[in-house]
Scaffold this motif. Structure first.
Motif, PDB file in Angstrom:
ATOM      1  N   LEU A 129     -49.141  28.243 -51.702  1.00  0.00           N
ATOM      2  CA  LEU A 129     -48.893  26.906 -52.246  1.00  0.00           C
ATOM      3  C   LEU A 129     -48.843  25.908 -51.088  1.00  0.00           C
ATOM      4  N   SER A 130     -49.447  24.734 -51.273  1.00  0.00           N
ATOM      5  CA  SER A 130     -49.356  23.677 -50.246  1.00  0.00           C
ATOM      6  C   SER A 130     -47.904  23.211 -50.178  1.00  0.00           C
ATOM      7  N   PRO A 131     -47.485  22.565 -49.055  1.00  0.00           N
ATOM      8  CA  PRO A 131     -46.091  22.094 -48.959  1.00  0.00           C
ATOM      9  C   PRO A 131     -45.714  21.178 -50.120  1.00  0.00           C
ATOM     10  N   ALA A 132     -46.608  20.241 -50.512  1.00  0.00           N
ATOM     11  CA  ALA A 132     -46.281  19.316 -51.616  1.00  0.00           C
ATOM     12  C   ALA A 132     -46.138  20.091 -52.926  1.00  0.00           C
ATOM     13  N   CYS A 133     -47.025  21.055 -53.132  1.00  0.00           N
ATOM     14  CA  CYS A 133     -47.000  21.875 -54.351  1.00  0.00           C
ATOM     15  C   CYS A 133     -45.685  22.657 -54.430  1.00  0.00           C
ATOM     16  N   GLU A 134     -45.293  23.212 -53.306  1.00  0.00           N
ATOM     17  CA  GLU A 134     -44.047  23.975 -53.211  1.00  0.00           C
ATOM     18  C   GLU A 134     -42.844  23.077 -53.526  1.00  0.00           C
ATOM     19  N   LEU A 135     -42.803  21.893 -52.916  1.00  0.00           N
ATOM     20  CA  LEU A 135     -41.675  20.964 -53.129  1.00  0.00           C
ATOM     21  C   LEU A 135     -41.621  20.455 -54.562  1.00  0.00           C
ATOM     22  N   ILE A 136     -42.794  20.156 -55.118  1.00  0.00           N
ATOM     23  CA  ILE A 136     -42.849  19.614 -56.479  1.00  0.00           C
ATOM     24  C   ILE A 136     -42.591  20.722 -57.506  1.00  0.00           C
TER      25      ILE A 136
ATOM     26  N   THR B 299     -52.246  17.173 -56.361  1.00  0.00           N
ATOM     27  CA  THR B 299     -52.875  15.922 -55.913  1.00  0.00           C
ATOM     28  C   THR B 299     -52.408  14.713 -56.740  1.00  0.00           C
ATOM     29  N   ASP B 300     -51.464  14.927 -57.692  1.00  0.00           N
ATOM     30  CA  ASP B 300     -51.011  13.792 -58.523  1.00  0.00           C
ATOM     31  C   ASP B 300     -50.332  12.709 -57.671  1.00  0.00           C
ATOM     32  N   GLY B 301     -49.435  13.141 -56.788  1.00  0.00           N
ATOM     33  CA  GLY B 301     -48.723  12.176 -55.939  1.00  0.00           C
ATOM     34  C   GLY B 301     -49.667  11.524 -54.939  1.00  0.00           C
ATOM     35  N   ILE B 302     -50.604  12.319 -54.398  1.00  0.00           N
ATOM     36  CA  ILE B 302     -51.609  11.787 -53.459  1.00  0.00           C
ATOM     37  C   ILE B 302     -52.452  10.737 -54.184  1.00  0.00           C
ATOM     38  N   GLY B 303     -52.819  11.044 -55.444  1.00  0.00           N
ATOM     39  CA  GLY B 303     -53.615  10.110 -56.249  1.00  0.00           C
ATOM     40  C   GLY B 303     -52.868   8.825 -56.512  1.00  0.00           C
ATOM     41  N   TYR B 304     -51.568   8.939 -56.775  1.00  0.00           N
ATOM     42  CA  TYR B 304     -50.731   7.757 -57.022  1.00  0.00           C
ATOM     43  C   TYR B 304     -50.704   6.869 -55.771  1.00  0.00           C
ATOM     44  N   MET B 305     -50.465   7.492 -54.603  1.00  0.00           N
ATOM     45  CA  MET B 305     -50.368   6.714 -53.363  1.00  0.00           C
ATOM     46  C   MET B 305     -51.721   6.078 -53.011  1.00  0.00           C
TER      47      MET B 305
ATOM     48  N   GLY C 208     -43.240  16.317 -64.694  1.00  0.00           N
ATOM     49  CA  GLY C 208     -44.227  16.790 -63.718  1.00  0.00           C
ATOM     50  C   GLY C 208     -44.796  15.652 -62.886  1.00  0.00           C
ATOM     51  N   ALA C 209     -45.275  14.603 -63.552  1.00  0.00           N
ATOM     52  CA  ALA C 209     -45.919  13.500 -62.832  1.00  0.00           C
ATOM     53  C   ALA C 209     -44.890  12.710 -62.028  1.00  0.00           C
ATOM     54  N   GLY C 210     -43.728  12.443 -62.626  1.00  0.00           N
ATOM     55  CA  GLY C 210     -42.684  11.688 -61.924  1.00  0.00           C
ATOM     56  C   GLY C 210     -42.238  12.413 -60.663  1.00  0.00           C
ATOM     57  N   THR C 211     -42.105  13.732 -60.747  1.00  0.00           N
ATOM     58  CA  THR C 211     -41.677  14.518 -59.585  1.00  0.00           C
ATOM     59  C   THR C 211     -42.722  14.448 -58.473  1.00  0.00           C
ATOM     60  N   ALA C 212     -43.998  14.575 -58.850  1.00  0.00           N
ATOM     61  CA  ALA C 212     -45.079  14.513 -57.853  1.00  0.00           C
ATOM     62  C   ALA C 212     -45.076  13.152 -57.155  1.00  0.00           C
ATOM     63  N   ILE C 213     -44.887  12.088 -57.924  1.00  0.00           N
ATOM     64  CA  ILE C 213     -44.864  10.735 -57.356  1.00  0.00           C
ATOM     65  C   ILE C 213     -43.658  10.575 -56.427  1.00  0.00           C
ATOM     66  N   ALA C 214     -42.486  11.007 -56.895  1.00  0.00           N
ATOM     67  CA  ALA C 214     -41.260  10.864 -56.088  1.00  0.00           C
ATOM     68  C   ALA C 214     -41.404  11.597 -54.754  1.00  0.00           C
TER      69      ALA C 214
END
Ligand code: NAD
Length: 289
Positions: A83-90, A108-114, A136-142
């Protein structure tokens, strides 16, 4: 498309339930065609009962990669090799990359948001963000916003099954990033108004505004907003939610729906699979952006 499929064509797809309404096939197949890549992207109706077998099928059939969406984003993680670090954290995955049979999970949801914010000229580094929604989406963004340097984050959620998740997310952010994260009840509209007043950006990452909650909004009236507040609703169907109507009424200069986030999460997945940049201007045209 069928006539262009050869014996060497590589297969990618979306594993979700339902999957058929997605814009991802249009987006990725247009990009493959523009770049002359011998790949095809299709939709698979896969739910929680099928996801384990579906991941095995990625290995067996040697799919190049996959997107994963509701309801599989969290459940799929345990079947992947890395798992990528972001995937692991999310704790959720929306993109699988097949590297010689080793399956890597990314989010890539949070990356897409940024990337969507950058595309609209907004820079939230060092600033305060109010975020409604800790699913799911809110966590990725946060998590991504915190990793990328947002200064302060006020997360609002109702007291449902995502309430505890909001607290877990804030704890991770406070422990692992320089951002200060707080959790508040979304039922407390006076507090929501107060927090928005000192914020640079407000983002709705709840399902309120799309079916079956279409026409509804987490913000009661346009006086919660001011002209220089950036308002984002990550919903893209309908393209203009009640929340974005309120932002328009308040004269907010920047108000954005979720189509750009969807485009850029796809562009980030495309890069992971192919190593190539998605021709986003062409895809914007196809998506009507
Ligand atoms: P999820 O089920 O994981 O989370 C749902 C969230 O909505 C939770 O925070 C929940 O508390 C909140 N919620 C549900 N009903 C509510 C209500 N009545 N009042 C207040 N809050 C309520 O879903 P998700 O995957 O995080 O998706 C959330 C939204 O984001 C959906 O509308 C989805 O379409 C959208 N989304 C957009 C993109 C994009 O690329 N633009 C990507 C992912 C999700």
């Amino acid at each position: 498309m069928a006539q262009k499929v050869t014996g060497h064509t590589e297969l990618l797809g979306l594993m979700a339930m339902p999957s058929r309404h997605s814009n991802s096939p249009l987006m990725h197949n247009t990009a493959f065609e523009k770049l002359g890549l011998d790949c095809v992207y299709v939709c698979f109706d896969v739910g929680l009962n099928e996801i384990e077998d579906a991941v095995k099928a990625i290995r067996t059939l040697n799919l190049k990669g996959c997107n994963v969406s509701m309801p599989n984003k969290s459940a799929v993680c345990r079947y992947l090799d890395r798992l990528s670090p972001a995937c692991e954290l999310i704790g959720a995955c929306n993109t699988i990359v097949n590297k010689n049979g080793q399956l890597e999970g990314h989010n890539t949801d949070g990356i897409g948001y940024m990337a969507m914010l950058k595309d609209n000229g907004a820079d939230i580094r060092g600033k305060k963000m109010v975020l409604a929604g800790a699913g799911g989406a809110g966590t990725a963004i946060a998590i991504q916003a915190a990793l990328d340097g947002v200064g302060e984050l006020s997360i609002f959620n109702i007291h449902d099954e995502f309430w505890e998740n909001a607290h877990r997310t804030a704890k991770k952010i406070n422990e692992k990033t320089g951002c200060k994260a707080y959790v508040h009840p979304l039922e407390d509209k006076a507090l929501l108004k107060h927090e928005i007043e000192s914020s640079y950006i407000f983002t709705n990452a709840t399902g309120v505004g799309m079916k079956p909650l279409e026409g509804m909004t987490v913000v009661p009236s346009s006086d919660f907003f001011r002209k220089d507040l950036i308002v984002v609703d990550i919903i893209y169907s309908p393209p203009k939610t009640r929340l974005l109507e309120l932002a328009e009424e308040a004269g907010c200069r920047i108000h954005i729906n979720g189509t750009g986030m969807m485009l850029f999460q796809g562009a980030a997945a495309f890069k992971l699979w192919t190593g190539r940049d998605m021709p986003v201007d062409d895809i914007k045209e196809v998506l009507g952006l």
